[in-house]
Motif scaffolding. Structure first.
Motif, PDB file in Angstrom:
ATOM      1  N   LYS A  28       0.824  -1.213   0.000  1.00  0.00           N
ATOM      2  CA  LYS A  28       0.000   0.000   0.000  1.00  0.00           C
ATOM      3  C   LYS A  28       0.858   1.263   0.000  1.00  0.00           C
ATOM      4  O   LYS A  28       0.622   2.162  -0.813  1.00  0.00           O
ATOM      5  CB  LYS A  28      -0.935   0.022   1.207  1.00  0.00           C
ATOM      6  N   MET A  31       2.260   1.655  -3.444  1.00  0.00           N
ATOM      7  CA  MET A  31       1.265   2.068  -4.445  1.00  0.00           C
ATOM      8  C   MET A  31       0.820   3.510  -4.214  1.00  0.00           C
ATOM      9  O   MET A  31       0.570   4.252  -5.166  1.00  0.00           O
ATOM     10  CB  MET A  31       0.051   1.131  -4.429  1.00  0.00           C
ATOM     11  N   ASP A  32       0.691   3.913  -2.938  1.00  0.00           N
ATOM     12  CA  ASP A  32       0.277   5.295  -2.656  1.00  0.00           C
ATOM     13  C   ASP A  32       1.353   6.275  -3.135  1.00  0.00           C
ATOM     14  O   ASP A  32       1.051   7.356  -3.637  1.00  0.00           O
ATOM     15  CB  ASP A  32       0.019   5.485  -1.153  1.00  0.00           C
ATOM     16  N   TRP A  33       2.600   5.862  -2.978  1.00  0.00           N
ATOM     17  CA  TRP A  33       3.695   6.751  -3.409  1.00  0.00           C
ATOM     18  C   TRP A  33       3.756   6.854  -4.935  1.00  0.00           C
ATOM     19  O   TRP A  33       3.726   7.951  -5.503  1.00  0.00           O
ATOM     20  CB  TRP A  33       5.032   6.237  -2.862  1.00  0.00           C
ATOM     21  N   ILE A  34       3.785   5.703  -5.615  1.00  0.00           N
ATOM     22  CA  ILE A  34       3.911   5.719  -7.079  1.00  0.00           C
ATOM     23  C   ILE A  34       2.637   6.283  -7.710  1.00  0.00           C
ATOM     24  O   ILE A  34       2.675   7.000  -8.712  1.00  0.00           O
ATOM     25  CB  ILE A  34       4.288   4.316  -7.625  1.00  0.00           C
ATOM     26  N   GLY A  35       1.465   5.998  -7.075  1.00  0.00           N
ATOM     27  CA  GLY A  35       0.187   6.556  -7.548  1.00  0.00           C
ATOM     28  C   GLY A  35       0.204   8.076  -7.447  1.00  0.00           C
ATOM     29  O   GLY A  35      -0.345   8.772  -8.300  1.00  0.00           O
ATOM     30  N   GLY A  36       0.848   8.597  -6.402  1.00  0.00           N
ATOM     31  CA  GLY A  36       0.946  10.038  -6.233  1.00  0.00           C
ATOM     32  C   GLY A  36       1.762  10.677  -7.350  1.00  0.00           C
ATOM     33  O   GLY A  36       1.439  11.761  -7.827  1.00  0.00           O
ATOM     34  N   ALA A  38       2.094   9.324 -10.362  1.00  0.00           N
ATOM     35  CA  ALA A  38       1.257   9.178 -11.562  1.00  0.00           C
ATOM     36  C   ALA A  38       0.163  10.246 -11.582  1.00  0.00           C
ATOM     37  O   ALA A  38      -0.198  10.758 -12.639  1.00  0.00           O
ATOM     38  CB  ALA A  38       0.656   7.781 -11.619  1.00  0.00           C
TER      39      ALA A  38
ATOM     40  N   ASN B 322      -4.973   4.254  -8.000  1.00  0.00           N
ATOM     41  CA  ASN B 322      -3.513   4.187  -8.161  1.00  0.00           C
ATOM     42  C   ASN B 322      -3.170   3.373  -9.404  1.00  0.00           C
ATOM     43  O   ASN B 322      -2.370   3.796 -10.236  1.00  0.00           O
ATOM     44  CB  ASN B 322      -2.869   3.543  -6.926  1.00  0.00           C
ATOM     45  N   GLU B 353      -0.776  16.284  -1.257  1.00  0.00           N
ATOM     46  CA  GLU B 353      -0.753  15.630  -2.567  1.00  0.00           C
ATOM     47  C   GLU B 353      -1.497  16.456  -3.616  1.00  0.00           C
ATOM     48  O   GLU B 353      -1.071  16.573  -4.753  1.00  0.00           O
ATOM     49  CB  GLU B 353      -1.397  14.240  -2.473  1.00  0.00           C
TER      50      GLU B 353
END
Lengths: 115, 410
Positions: A28, A31-36, A38, B322, B353
């Motif tokens: 998680k 994914m939260d980091w890479i999703g951020g 993206a 995500n 963010e």
């Protein structure tokens, strides 16, 4: 915008072998980091993880299990991000979960080959 | 059904079927001949049925007359008959026996083949949507214009351009081969997805027309799912997405056609039947290891069919966003992801963010920040909402935002 390679390095031996819940929590944060990244439209390639084992080929047909004989850290994975400058790319790398696991991120601008 | 209502109804349901079958027989370059023959059939129906009353089986009557008219046409236009497919020229001498196959199977196959033709990437998306509505859904230029909120001339030109293009490129109307399906299905699904969105997110006040667009998009996607070869996981995922979204169709609009926000919707109006269908197709979509954006969007839509907030719900939505962003960036996905992030990881993290995503020209971005600052920094919340109000273009959006500002200040 230029592409930058983020190389994630860490010491596999010190990596905690967590419970399934801990593994999931780690996924998680990742994914939260890479999703951020993206979500900022700054991800060129999410990249891949690497298995811990590998071989190193040296001159004279010397092949070793490696490359961990001299250094403890090895490459755990990579991603490619888009940024205006190396400073900006470095900022993106700052939130990387690998830092919390004692690892580090190397940020390198990609020099594109021109045909 | 009275005759007055029956003919328009049959026109809507049967016209496109017969046209598809004839088009497939004649080829795209003779599409107008097919359309004329079917129009003539309906003209005769409205004359004769008015005088003699309804036939026993009106669709069967239409099929028989259309077949006869086609045979006559071929008989009297041997040049035309020679130009079109070999199959017909072979039968030319016996054109009375020429079998024009209007079985359910051939109708479905022909419509499927037509979907692949109208969604051909030689035309830009807006032309594809127009052609789909016109040739596979049986909408006239008038109807398409009102559905897409533009004028008839624009649509007329768009359709002409699209048809010419298909003829010039000599796009064949045939059941697509397996390799063609793999290659072209993504483009076809994208067109159907846009067609659905055209109805679902339109600013059009005509609810019936909007619903029609959504239903047509679903009908065409159904054709893909019902066919063994095109029933790929991605097609099932798209259909699931459409089912979940349309389950809220009646709940998300008031009688005036204005949007009712998700949290204010009456869940009793959510169509449980469509939700169950969506779940079924989402299960069907999970075979194999293909993960498309339709899978992820269907997953997000699934979680929205559960009204109650829970950690599991928002964490699932966050992770789906995500993943969606890793496949394809879009501003809306970036904003919605940040909203989900606030629900799971808290507003402070979401604000940090949000400030990075840099969509300051988008009213939704400021609406989101307004929402996030609510309860944390009142004046900042209002300031963002006011910027959102300035940036919003549609009257409906402005009303929604000014209501939020009022709620903030009170």
């Amino acid at each position: 915008m230029k592409d930058f390679l983020l190389v994630f390095r860490m010491d596999y031996d010190t990596m905690p072998k967590g419970s399934p819940e801990e593994m999931q929590a780690r996924t998680k944060t990742w994914m939260d980091w890479i999703g951020g990244i993206a979500a900022q439209n700054k991800l060129t390639d999410r990249g891949n993880r690497l298995f811990p084992t590998g071989k190193v080929v040296k001159p004279g047909k010397v092949i070793t299990d490696g490359p961990y004989t001299e250094i403890k850290e090895s490459i755990a994975g990579y991603s490619i991000v888009k940024a205006g400058s190396i400073e900006e790319a470095t900022e993106l790398a700052e939130g990387c979960p690998v830092l919390k696991l004692g690892g580090n991120v190397e940020v390198r601008e990609i020099s594109v080959l021109v045909n | 059904m009275q005759q007055k209502e029956l003919i328009p109804h049959l026109f809507r349901t049967e016209y496109r079927k017969i046209v598809s079958v004839l088009c497939k027989l004649f080829g795209i370059e003779h599409i107008e001949v097919a359309e004329d023959l079917v129009s003539d059939t309906f003209l005769l129906a409205s004359e004769l049925w008015g005088l003699k009353g309804l036939p026993e089986n009106p669709p069967a009557w239409l099929y028989t007359v259309a077949k006869n008219k086609t045979r006559d046409y071929l008989k009297h236009n041997s040049l035309f008959a020679q130009k079109i497919s070999k199959e017909i020229t072979y039968h030319e001498a016996y054109s009375d026996e020429l079998d024009i196959d209007l079985s359910v199977k051939n109708i479905n196959d022909s419509q499927l083949a037509m979907i692949f033709v109208v969604c051909h990437p030689c035309n830009p998306p807006e032309v594809q949507i127009g052609l789909a509505l016109n040739l596979v859904c049986g909408f006239g230029a008038d109807e398409i214009a009102s559905a897409l909120l533009t004028n008839k001339e624009v649509i007329y030109k768009r359709l002409q351009r699209g048809r010419e293009r298909l003829k010039r490129e000599k796009i064949k109307i045939e059941s697509p081969s397996l390799s063609e399906i793999n290659e072209r299905l993504p483009a076809v699904l994208t067109s159907l997805y846009l067609l659905f969105n055209e109805g679902y997110y339109s600013a059009n006040k005509d609810i019936i027309l909007r619903k029609d667009l959504c239903l047509e998009a679903m009908r065409l996607t159904c054709l893909l799912v019902e066919n063994e070869q095109t029933s790929k996981p991605s097609a099932n995922a798209l259909l699931a997405l459409m089912c979940f979204h349309s389950s809220r169709f009646d709940a998300r609009l008031n009688p005036g056609g204005d949007v009712i926000l998700y949290q204010d919707q009456d869940t009793a109006l959510w169509d449980q039947d469509l939700i169950a269908k969506g779940e079924y197709f989402l299960n069907q979509a999970s075979h194999g290891n293909e993960l498309t954006k339709f899978h992820l969007e269907a997953g997000i839509a699934y979680w929205h069919t559960i009204k109650a907030d829970s950690y599991e719900k928002w964490e699932s939505i966050l992770q789906l966003y995500n993943q969606l962003l890793l496949i394809e960036y879009s501003p809306v996905a970036a904003l919605n992801r940040t909203y989900a992030l606030a629900k799971v990881n808290g507003k402070m993290e979401a604000i940090t963010e949000a400030e990075k995503i840099n969509l300051s020209g988008n009213h939704l971005y400021h609406s989101l920040l307004g929402e996030l600052y609510l309860g944390i920094d009142g004046p900042k919340a209002v300031a963002h909402l006011e910027t959102a109000w300035k940036l919003a273009k549609s009257k409906a959006d402005k009303t929604l935002i000014s209501n939020k500002i009022l709620a903030c200040k009170s």
